[in-house]
Design a protein around this motif. Sequence first.
Motif, PDB file in Angstrom:
ATOM      1  N   LEU A 157       0.827  -1.206   0.000  1.00  0.00           N
ATOM      2  CA  LEU A 157       0.000   0.000   0.000  1.00  0.00           C
ATOM      3  C   LEU A 157       0.862   1.256   0.000  1.00  0.00           C
ATOM      4  O   LEU A 157       0.634   2.184  -0.797  1.00  0.00           O
ATOM      5  CB  LEU A 157      -0.908   0.010   1.224  1.00  0.00           C
ATOM      6  CG  LEU A 157      -1.751   1.270   1.367  1.00  0.00           C
ATOM      7  CD1 LEU A 157      -3.132   1.061   0.769  1.00  0.00           C
ATOM      8  CD2 LEU A 157      -1.881   1.691   2.833  1.00  0.00           C
ATOM      9  N   THR A 158       1.860   1.312   0.893  1.00  0.00           N
ATOM     10  CA  THR A 158       2.664   2.531   1.020  1.00  0.00           C
ATOM     11  C   THR A 158       3.545   2.775  -0.204  1.00  0.00           C
ATOM     12  O   THR A 158       3.940   3.912  -0.452  1.00  0.00           O
ATOM     13  CB  THR A 158       3.539   2.496   2.291  1.00  0.00           C
ATOM     14  OG1 THR A 158       4.376   1.333   2.260  1.00  0.00           O
ATOM     15  CG2 THR A 158       2.676   2.463   3.540  1.00  0.00           C
ATOM     16  N   PHE A 159       3.842   1.717  -0.961  1.00  0.00           N
ATOM     17  CA  PHE A 159       4.650   1.872  -2.168  1.00  0.00           C
ATOM     18  C   PHE A 159       3.802   1.966  -3.443  1.00  0.00           C
ATOM     19  O   PHE A 159       4.349   2.064  -4.539  1.00  0.00           O
ATOM     20  CB  PHE A 159       5.641   0.709  -2.315  1.00  0.00           C
ATOM     21  CG  PHE A 159       6.888   0.865  -1.476  1.00  0.00           C
ATOM     22  CD1 PHE A 159       7.968   1.595  -1.946  1.00  0.00           C
ATOM     23  CD2 PHE A 159       6.958   0.303  -0.203  1.00  0.00           C
ATOM     24  CE1 PHE A 159       9.110   1.750  -1.172  1.00  0.00           C
ATOM     25  CE2 PHE A 159       8.101   0.449   0.574  1.00  0.00           C
ATOM     26  CZ  PHE A 159       9.176   1.180   0.097  1.00  0.00           C
ATOM     27  N   LEU A 160       2.478   1.933  -3.293  1.00  0.00           N
ATOM     28  CA  LEU A 160       1.601   1.997  -4.463  1.00  0.00           C
ATOM     29  C   LEU A 160       1.789   3.320  -5.191  1.00  0.00           C
ATOM     30  O   LEU A 160       1.775   4.389  -4.582  1.00  0.00           O
ATOM     31  CB  LEU A 160       0.143   1.833  -4.019  1.00  0.00           C
ATOM     32  CG  LEU A 160      -0.898   1.656  -5.127  1.00  0.00           C
ATOM     33  CD1 LEU A 160      -0.625   0.391  -5.936  1.00  0.00           C
ATOM     34  CD2 LEU A 160      -2.301   1.618  -4.528  1.00  0.00           C
ATOM     35  N   LYS A 161       1.955   3.253  -6.498  1.00  0.00           N
ATOM     36  CA  LYS A 161       2.231   4.437  -7.312  1.00  0.00           C
ATOM     37  C   LYS A 161       1.016   4.833  -8.149  1.00  0.00           C
ATOM     38  O   LYS A 161       0.170   3.994  -8.478  1.00  0.00           O
ATOM     39  CB  LYS A 161       3.414   4.179  -8.244  1.00  0.00           C
ATOM     40  CG  LYS A 161       4.721   3.874  -7.543  1.00  0.00           C
ATOM     41  CD  LYS A 161       5.826   3.649  -8.574  1.00  0.00           C
ATOM     42  CE  LYS A 161       7.180   3.414  -7.911  1.00  0.00           C
ATOM     43  NZ  LYS A 161       7.214   2.165  -7.126  1.00  0.00           N
ATOM     44  N   ILE A 162       0.956   6.094  -8.490  1.00  0.00           N
ATOM     45  CA  ILE A 162      -0.107   6.577  -9.376  1.00  0.00           C
ATOM     46  C   ILE A 162       0.002   5.879 -10.729  1.00  0.00           C
ATOM     47  O   ILE A 162      -1.011   5.529 -11.345  1.00  0.00           O
ATOM     48  CB  ILE A 162      -0.022   8.104  -9.532  1.00  0.00           C
ATOM     49  CG1 ILE A 162      -0.363   8.787  -8.199  1.00  0.00           C
ATOM     50  CG2 ILE A 162      -0.954   8.603 -10.637  1.00  0.00           C
ATOM     51  CD1 ILE A 162      -0.190  10.279  -8.187  1.00  0.00           C
ATOM     52  N   SER A 163       1.227   5.633 -11.164  1.00  0.00           N
ATOM     53  CA  SER A 163       1.434   4.955 -12.449  1.00  0.00           C
ATOM     54  C   SER A 163       1.041   3.478 -12.398  1.00  0.00           C
ATOM     55  O   SER A 163       1.028   2.806 -13.431  1.00  0.00           O
ATOM     56  CB  SER A 163       2.893   5.089 -12.887  1.00  0.00           C
ATOM     57  OG  SER A 163       3.771   4.551 -11.907  1.00  0.00           O
ATOM     58  N   ASP A 164       0.716   2.978 -11.198  1.00  0.00           N
ATOM     59  CA  ASP A 164       0.272   1.587 -11.051  1.00  0.00           C
ATOM     60  C   ASP A 164      -1.247   1.460 -11.137  1.00  0.00           C
ATOM     61  O   ASP A 164      -1.785   0.355 -11.032  1.00  0.00           O
ATOM     62  CB  ASP A 164       0.730   1.015  -9.701  1.00  0.00           C
ATOM     63  CG  ASP A 164       2.236   0.825  -9.621  1.00  0.00           C
ATOM     64  OD1 ASP A 164       2.842   0.602 -10.665  1.00  0.00           O
ATOM     65  OD2 ASP A 164       2.782   0.904  -8.503  1.00  0.00           O
ATOM     66  N   LEU A 165      -1.950   2.587 -11.291  1.00  0.00           N
ATOM     67  CA  LEU A 165      -3.406   2.582 -11.323  1.00  0.00           C
ATOM     68  C   LEU A 165      -3.893   2.458 -12.762  1.00  0.00           C
ATOM     69  O   LEU A 165      -3.580   3.306 -13.606  1.00  0.00           O
ATOM     70  CB  LEU A 165      -3.957   3.867 -10.687  1.00  0.00           C
ATOM     71  CG  LEU A 165      -3.454   4.211  -9.273  1.00  0.00           C
ATOM     72  CD1 LEU A 165      -4.071   5.530  -8.809  1.00  0.00           C
ATOM     73  CD2 LEU A 165      -3.793   3.092  -8.280  1.00  0.00           C
ATOM     74  N   PHE A 166      -4.646   1.425 -13.031  1.00  0.00           N
ATOM     75  CA  PHE A 166      -5.213   1.211 -14.367  1.00  0.00           C
ATOM     76  C   PHE A 166      -6.732   1.115 -14.217  1.00  0.00           C
ATOM     77  O   PHE A 166      -7.331   0.042 -14.372  1.00  0.00           O
ATOM     78  CB  PHE A 166      -4.630  -0.063 -14.997  1.00  0.00           C
ATOM     79  CG  PHE A 166      -3.136  -0.010 -15.201  1.00  0.00           C
ATOM     80  CD1 PHE A 166      -2.591   0.505 -16.368  1.00  0.00           C
ATOM     81  CD2 PHE A 166      -2.269  -0.471 -14.208  1.00  0.00           C
ATOM     82  CE1 PHE A 166      -1.214   0.562 -16.551  1.00  0.00           C
ATOM     83  CE2 PHE A 166      -0.894  -0.422 -14.383  1.00  0.00           C
ATOM     84  CZ  PHE A 166      -0.364   0.095 -15.559  1.00  0.00           C
ATOM     85  N   PHE A 167      -7.335   2.266 -13.911  1.00  0.00           N
ATOM     86  CA  PHE A 167      -8.760   2.282 -13.595  1.00  0.00           C
ATOM     87  C   PHE A 167      -9.632   1.932 -14.799  1.00  0.00           C
ATOM     88  O   PHE A 167     -10.699   1.341 -14.636  1.00  0.00           O
ATOM     89  CB  PHE A 167      -9.151   3.644 -13.030  1.00  0.00           C
ATOM     90  CG  PHE A 167      -8.707   3.854 -11.596  1.00  0.00           C
ATOM     91  CD1 PHE A 167      -8.090   2.836 -10.882  1.00  0.00           C
ATOM     92  CD2 PHE A 167      -8.928   5.063 -10.955  1.00  0.00           C
ATOM     93  CE1 PHE A 167      -7.679   3.020  -9.566  1.00  0.00           C
ATOM     94  CE2 PHE A 167      -8.525   5.261  -9.641  1.00  0.00           C
ATOM     95  CZ  PHE A 167      -7.905   4.237  -8.945  1.00  0.00           C
ATOM     96  N   ASP A 168      -9.213   2.316 -15.993  1.00  0.00           N
ATOM     97  CA  ASP A 168     -10.010   1.994 -17.176  1.00  0.00           C
ATOM     98  C   ASP A 168     -10.152   0.484 -17.349  1.00  0.00           C
ATOM     99  O   ASP A 168     -11.185  -0.017 -17.799  1.00  0.00           O
ATOM    100  CB  ASP A 168      -9.374   2.590 -18.438  1.00  0.00           C
ATOM    101  CG  ASP A 168      -9.498   4.101 -18.485  1.00  0.00           C
ATOM    102  OD1 ASP A 168     -10.351   4.638 -17.736  1.00  0.00           O
ATOM    103  OD2 ASP A 168      -8.746   4.739 -19.251  1.00  0.00           O
ATOM    104  N   GLU A 169      -9.100  -0.236 -16.965  1.00  0.00           N
ATOM    105  CA  GLU A 169      -9.115  -1.701 -17.059  1.00  0.00           C
ATOM    106  C   GLU A 169      -9.652  -2.348 -15.782  1.00  0.00           C
ATOM    107  O   GLU A 169      -9.923  -3.553 -15.748  1.00  0.00           O
ATOM    108  CB  GLU A 169      -7.706  -2.243 -17.330  1.00  0.00           C
ATOM    109  CG  GLU A 169      -7.142  -1.873 -18.701  1.00  0.00           C
ATOM    110  CD  GLU A 169      -6.568  -0.461 -18.748  1.00  0.00           C
ATOM    111  OE1 GLU A 169      -6.509   0.201 -17.669  1.00  0.00           O
ATOM    112  OE2 GLU A 169      -6.194  -0.023 -19.840  1.00  0.00           O
ATOM    113  N   GLY A 170      -9.778  -1.550 -14.689  1.00  0.00           N
ATOM    114  CA  GLY A 170     -10.286  -2.079 -13.430  1.00  0.00           C
ATOM    115  C   GLY A 170      -9.255  -2.827 -12.613  1.00  0.00           C
ATOM    116  O   GLY A 170      -9.614  -3.699 -11.809  1.00  0.00           O
TER     117      GLY A 170
END
Length: 302
Positions: A157-170
């Motif tokens: 969680l603490t290392f989660l990056k914005i570039s790791d978010l693929f909301f369009d793909e879910g």
Amino acid sequence: MNWTTAIKQYKTYLKIERGLSDNTIENYGFDLQKLIRHLDLDLKSNQPLKIDKEELQTFIYSISKKVAPRSQARIISGLRNFFNYLVFEDLRTDNPMDLIETPRLGRKLPDTLSEDEIDQLIDAIDLSYAFRGINLGHRNKAILETLYSCGLRVSELTFLKISDLFFDEGFIKVSGKGNKERFVPISENTQKHITIWRQERNHISIDSESKDILFLNYKGRQMTRAMVFTIIKKLAEQIGLKKTISPHTFRHSFATHLLKNGADLRAIQMMLGHESITTTEVYTHIDRSHLSEVLNKFHPRK
């Protein structure tokens, strides 16, 4: 090969060949240091190549009086791995740990929260809470929603990056133990709370090393594990929850609730990032009443 060189090369092997985390590697090193101190060994000697079973048994007997069986088992496992490495490198012909038994451990079932307790904790978050002009209430809600919705470890969680978010793909991309990556589904509800937090995040003066980190403190730096623990502890106190919980409790609850509601164990394994399904199987022991219901409902000879 002396102790200093052996330990250094062993740590390199664990990092490069095994892909273990820095924390795990350091723990292996600490266990070897305990052995060295107990036997009063000279770090410049070639003792790793000559140490025998009797010396190791003396050490194991001494730590059995000081540590719990689970910690003792971890130390024995670490020493066995070290001597396996020496055999692998043709520095020894045998592993003196092979005939040393690991203490029997009862299966430790993880603590979990009910769905109602999860709701109470999340509902207790003050969404108006701000510090130095930064709304941290929305951040805290996004953190708990993400922990529970995606079953993350607190370090993930603490290392989660914005570039790791693929909301369009879910999905989100998660870097787990040993830097192994996996894709985990993320619900629309959790996406919504992360999006709200990102809008607040835009008002923070962000540290250059944390530009891509999703969850930040008010100074614009990556949050620590301890900060997440504190948030959860205060919420538990606020609602009068008597259980001792941590960020990992949300991960356990995620897996337990999925299994209870009929999810496939293999799918849960993939989402949790467990290398072996035997690790995931611990959740089948948590709710035996549910498994009985499944048998009674689906077995042809019920």
